[in-house]
Design an enzyme around this catalytic site. Structure first.
Site, short mmCIF file in Angstrom:
data_model
loop_
_atom_site.label_atom_id
_atom_site.label_comp_id
_atom_site.label_asym_id
_atom_site.label_seq_id
_atom_site.Cartn_x
_atom_site.Cartn_y
_atom_site.Cartn_z
N ASP A 344 -46.85 99.94 58.81
CA ASP A 344 -46.73 101.25 59.63
C ASP A 344 -46.78 102.40 58.82
O ASP A 344 -46.11 102.42 57.87
CB ASP A 344 -45.42 100.97 60.37
CG ASP A 344 -45.46 102.10 61.69
OD1 ASP A 344 -46.02 102.14 62.56
OD2 ASP A 344 -44.36 102.62 61.45
N GLU A 373 -51.73 102.17 58.36
CA GLU A 373 -52.10 103.51 58.77
C GLU A 373 -52.02 104.45 57.79
O GLU A 373 -50.97 104.91 57.16
CB GLU A 373 -50.80 103.76 59.78
CG GLU A 373 -51.01 103.08 61.20
CD GLU A 373 -50.00 103.56 62.30
OE1 GLU A 373 -50.39 103.63 63.44
OE2 GLU A 373 -48.87 103.61 61.88
#
Ligand code: CA
Length: 673
Positions: A344, A373
């Site tokens: 994340d 990400e």
């Protein structure tokens, strides 16, 4: 350099914490942090470099609301900022916390960041004999065969979403063990639960946060609250609300392993969504209580930096935070047999940490995949961020590709905005970029990836509107039949492009979240998969299934190197709003010699000239797979509206390369941009 602030934390300039002087004093490299259990004794070691006094508190209850006092034991200062204590006897199932006195701060209590087990709601840590948490035959758990991330088809799923709708037929709804259920088919022959995943043919099930997180009260599970879980509390422990008994530490551990075991047995690998970039809380987090100011990026006034607006940024660039992340990931890979990690807000981490994670995981198992990400944000020096533009410095790590996402279906932040599939003009080069794996294919078709496997290609994930809701909102006057075609074409591009296809659960039957854009705490009624839609849109499901089968059987769609793509993938001249290419000469040892792929976003039949040969069509309209739909000897084909055609030929063919005359193409590019 040291500032004592009102909050009581010791704040140092972060470059000091990162630096050699600090690390020489305090960087602890041992692998025995936490509670190391044997039947005869348990050794506790905690890193608290600034502490003046440390104690261990032993409790009978795992519930922080149980007011019975614990039994306090002094810890002894040891090497490199660590404190130790050995307790004789079998401590399995014993709950504990640390009590710390840091300079200028009153005594504070915290759980163990290295806890492997916890009590209810993860407030107290627990000593655990991991050998009793192994399900039957765990030692024979075998991962499904898998080599390279290029061969993955990833399916992103929240544990509750698979089951909470009545139509799921699952008994252990919203629990890890829902994946162990052989759910019977509906009377219409619709598979559900794990059988659905198997039938679809994906390789990896990517679970939204399944480590212990903060928002759901594990004491009141009957309320059926929902949360995505991006609020980490105990990184090394499974989430209690997904277990059948969050009070008993061993249960969530065993049930998580049962889930992995069952997924493996059914040919599916498991990816964990890991969220090391922030914690559930900051001032009261166990990290900050034990080593105030160290684990987070802080301002000199004692406030926390939060460049993502998702919570205080942790400082992966600091040795003990870096070590923490690496240790944690390794633990999940080894103890739980997890096959991949999705980071994340990976852009908040530093490049060095991400590369170290990849390196350490490779030592355990080369087939473990790592992606995240790579958004550009945060307070770390930009050159150090693990972000897309620096992909070349992180080989073997992959990045969610928002260019692919937004170019296919329209911008994420403009619900009315269009993309290639729903009529945006001049998108041909953008789609070519996606098809070629977002590598540097040539001077015109190029993006940031060094190798194609670094591109996680997707049009929908848990964030933002579902593809269906987005297309509906952007095209309110379009017939449903056309919206379905747009949706199918979107993932037809994803599933045929070089790189790594990523599907959000339910997209294969046009998942809707009723237009809720951010459903992170919406009820199950919004989030859970509605299996009635699978029957209703069975053609859509079968299309996805066919495309996945095609991709898995044909390595030409999964080239591993940029050089192979440059050699084998040739773009062809095609009409406006279409993209056509040939993957030639048995690419990546494919048994098909030449594969022709055409995407058409025109709302009408579109004719295209193709090399004259015997062509076998395997995808057309709402059909796709490895079966030949029709064979024709031709140099022209008509593509139905908003759809893709794939056909192959084993003939020798003459290909005219769109980029043969680069100047002409550049002129065209300039004229449309
Ligand atoms: Ca929890």
């Amino acid at each position: 350099m040291i500032n004592e602030k009102a909050c009581g934390a010791l704040i140092l300039e972060s470059d000091y914490y990162e630096g050699k002087a600090f690390n020489e004093l305090y960087e602890y490299n041992g692998d025995d942090l936490g509670a190391i259990y044997t039947k005869e004794k348990t050794t506790f070691r905690v890193w608290a470099p600034f502490a003046e006094k440390m104690s261990l508190i032993i409790y009978k209850s795992g519930d922080i609301e149980d007011e019975k006092p614990g039994e306090k034991h002094d810890m002894k200062k040891d090497v490199k900022g660590t404190w130790v204590l050995l307790i004789d006897g079998d401590l399995n199932g014993t709950f504990y916390t640390y009590s710390v006195v840091n300079p200028g701060i009153c005594e504070m209590e915290a759980g163990d960041p290295y806890a492997k087990a916890v009590g209810i709601n993860g407030d107290r840590s627990a000593v655990i004999d991991l050998s009793i948490t192994n399900p039957k035959n765990w030692e024979f758990d075998v991962k499904p065969p898998f080599e390279s991330i290029n061969d993955a088809v990833i399916y992103e799923l929240h544990i509750r979403d698979l089951a909470m709708n009545e139509s799921s037929g699952i008994i252990n709804k919203g629990k890890f063990i829902e994946f162990t259920e052989d759910v019977p088919n509906t009377k219409d022959g619709i598979t559900r639960g794990i059988n659905h995943l198997k039938e679809l043919g994906v390789t990896h099930v990517h679970l939204l946060p399944a480590f212990d997180y903060g928002t759901i009260d594990e004491k009141t599970l009957e309320k059926n609250e929902f949360n995505w879980g991006y609020d980490p509390k105990n990184y090394n422990v499974p989430e209690g609300s997904y277990s059948t008994d969050p009070w008993t530490p061993e249960v969530r551990i065993r049930e998580f392993k049962e889930m992995v075991q069952s997924l493996h047995k059914n040919g599916l690998r498991v990816v964990m969504d890991v969220v090391y970039n922030h914690t559930n809380d900051n001032v009261t987090s166990k990290f900050h209580i034990l080593a105030p100011g160290y684990y987070y990026r802080m301002n000199l006034d004692g406030t926390f930096k939060d460049g993502s607006y998702c919570g205080s940024e942790t400082a992966s660039e600091c040795a003990m935070m870096r070590k923490y992340i690496v240790d944690s990931v390794k633990y999940w890979a080894q103890e739980y047999h997890v096959d991949g990690f999705r980071f994340d807000l990976m852009g908040l981490h530093d490049i060095e940490t991400m590369n170290l994670i990849k390196e350490e995981l490779e030592k355990i198992d080369k087939s473990i995949i790592v992606y995240g990400e790579g958004w550009d944000m945060g307070n770390l020096l930009r050159e150090r961020r693990a972000i897309q533009p620096y992909a070349a410095q992180m080989e073997g790590i992959s990045f969610f590709n928002d260019n692919v996402r937004d170019n296919i279906k329209g911008p994420w932040n403009d619900i009315k905005g269009h993309g290639f599939v729903d009529g945006k003009q001049n998108m041909e080069f953008a789609i070519m970029k996606a098809a070629a794996g977002s590598i540097t294919y040539n001077d015109i078709v190029k993006d940031y990836n060094k190798e194609p496997g670094q591109s996680i290609n997707y049009v929908e994930c848990h964030d933002n509107n579902t593809l269906w809701d987005k297309l509906l909102a952007a095209n309110p006057n379009t017939e449903e039949t056309d919206l379905i075609k747009m949706s199918m074409l979107s993932n037809a591009i994803v599933l045929t492009s070089q790189g790594v296809p990523f599907l959000h659960a339910g997209v294969e039957f046009l998942r809707t979240k009723a237009g809720v854009e951010n459903s992170f705490k919406s009820p199950d009624s919004i989030n859970a998969l509605d299996w009635n839609r699978k029957l209703k849109y069975i053609n859509v499901f079968n299309y996805y299934k066919g495309l996945i089968e095609l991709r898995m059987e044909h390595p030409a769609f999964r080239m591993k190197r940029t050089s192979e793509i440059r050699e084998h993938l040739v773009f062809c001249k095609s009409p406006k709003n279409t993209v056509a290419y040939i993957i030639k000469n048995s690419a990546n040892q494919d048994k098909w010699k030449n594969i022709f792929v055409i995407y058409n976003s025109n709302k009408c039949n579109t004719d295209i000239t193709i090399p004259c040969a015997n062509w076998n069509v395997v995808a057309k309209g709402d059909k796709a797979g490895v079966r030949i739909l029709e064979s024709l000897e031709t140099d022209k084909i008509t593509i139905p509206p908003i759809s893709m055609i794939i056909m192959y030929s084993n003939d020798n063919i003459e290909i005219s390369d769109l980029f043969h005359n680069k100047q002409l193409v550049t002129r065209k590019l300039n004229s449309i941009s």
